[in-house]
Design a protein around this motif. Structure first.
Motif, PDB file in Angstrom:
ATOM      1  N   MET A  81      87.938  48.351  37.873  1.00  0.00           N
ATOM      2  CA  MET A  81      86.700  48.998  37.246  1.00  0.00           C
ATOM      3  C   MET A  81      87.308  50.168  36.432  1.00  0.00           C
ATOM      4  O   MET A  81      87.946  50.954  36.951  1.00  0.00           O
ATOM      5  CB  MET A  81      85.422  49.518  37.849  1.00  0.00           C
ATOM      6  N   VAL A 136      89.550  51.973  39.441  1.00  0.00           N
ATOM      7  CA  VAL A 136      89.478  51.522  40.840  1.00  0.00           C
ATOM      8  C   VAL A 136      89.237  50.207  41.195  1.00  0.00           C
ATOM      9  O   VAL A 136      88.568  49.590  40.254  1.00  0.00           O
ATOM     10  CB  VAL A 136      88.381  52.675  41.486  1.00  0.00           C
ATOM     11  N   VAL A 137      89.992  49.459  42.125  1.00  0.00           N
ATOM     12  CA  VAL A 137      89.681  48.325  42.293  1.00  0.00           C
ATOM     13  C   VAL A 137      88.574  48.057  43.178  1.00  0.00           C
ATOM     14  O   VAL A 137      88.657  48.542  44.196  1.00  0.00           O
ATOM     15  CB  VAL A 137      90.983  47.622  43.056  1.00  0.00           C
ATOM     16  N   LEU A 138      87.627  47.497  42.977  1.00  0.00           N
ATOM     17  CA  LEU A 138      86.101  47.264  43.416  1.00  0.00           C
ATOM     18  C   LEU A 138      86.462  45.726  44.348  1.00  0.00           C
ATOM     19  O   LEU A 138      86.010  45.768  45.491  1.00  0.00           O
ATOM     20  CB  LEU A 138      84.938  47.019  42.765  1.00  0.00           C
ATOM     21  N   CYS A 139      87.220  44.966  43.760  1.00  0.00           N
ATOM     22  CA  CYS A 139      87.319  43.596  44.409  1.00  0.00           C
ATOM     23  C   CYS A 139      88.461  42.970  43.765  1.00  0.00           C
ATOM     24  O   CYS A 139      88.688  43.128  42.647  1.00  0.00           O
ATOM     25  CB  CYS A 139      85.961  42.681  44.090  1.00  0.00           C
ATOM     26  N   ALA A 186      95.179  42.385  44.233  1.00  0.00           N
ATOM     27  CA  ALA A 186      94.981  43.795  44.603  1.00  0.00           C
ATOM     28  C   ALA A 186      96.168  44.699  44.190  1.00  0.00           C
ATOM     29  O   ALA A 186      96.139  45.753  43.789  1.00  0.00           O
ATOM     30  CB  ALA A 186      94.719  44.010  46.146  1.00  0.00           C
ATOM     31  N   GLU A 237      96.801  47.525  41.538  1.00  0.00           N
ATOM     32  CA  GLU A 237      97.514  49.091  41.744  1.00  0.00           C
ATOM     33  C   GLU A 237      98.626  49.196  41.105  1.00  0.00           C
ATOM     34  O   GLU A 237      98.697  50.564  40.858  1.00  0.00           O
ATOM     35  CB  GLU A 237      97.874  48.781  43.389  1.00  0.00           C
ATOM     36  N   TYR A 297      97.528  50.461  37.758  1.00  0.00           N
ATOM     37  CA  TYR A 297      96.934  51.775  37.637  1.00  0.00           C
ATOM     38  C   TYR A 297      97.811  52.906  37.861  1.00  0.00           C
ATOM     39  O   TYR A 297      97.979  53.981  37.248  1.00  0.00           O
ATOM     40  CB  TYR A 297      95.681  51.890  38.834  1.00  0.00           C
TER      41      TYR A 297
END
Length: 74
Positions: A1, A10-13, A20, A24, A27
């Motif tokens: 998101m 931020v990774v919500l899912c 994942a 990362e 970002y």
């Protein structure tokens, strides 16, 4: 998101650990297809992270993602 301006995320899912890790990497480096898609507001494809044009568009991301074992389905 991604928030306004797409500077913070931020990774919500994620579908799995590789997804994942890929988020990362994007970002952390500030480059990658997700960030580019958010900026362009359009889909972005990365078909081969070891060859141009992907290595030219996203040089840091391409190297790190390939080292993490990310590959496009054939």
């Amino acid at each position: 998101m991604l928030g306004d301006g797409a500077e913070m995320g931020v990774v919500l899912c994620a579908g799995d650990g590789v997804a994942a890790r890929l988020a990362e990497i994007q970002y952390t480096l500030g480059e990658g297809p997700c960030r580019e898609a958010a900026r362009l507001r359009a889909p972005v494809f990365a078909t081969d992270l070891t060859h141009t044009p992907d290595t030219r568009r996203r040089p840091l991301f391409s190297v790190r993602a390939a080292r993490a074992g990310v590959e496009a389905p054939s």
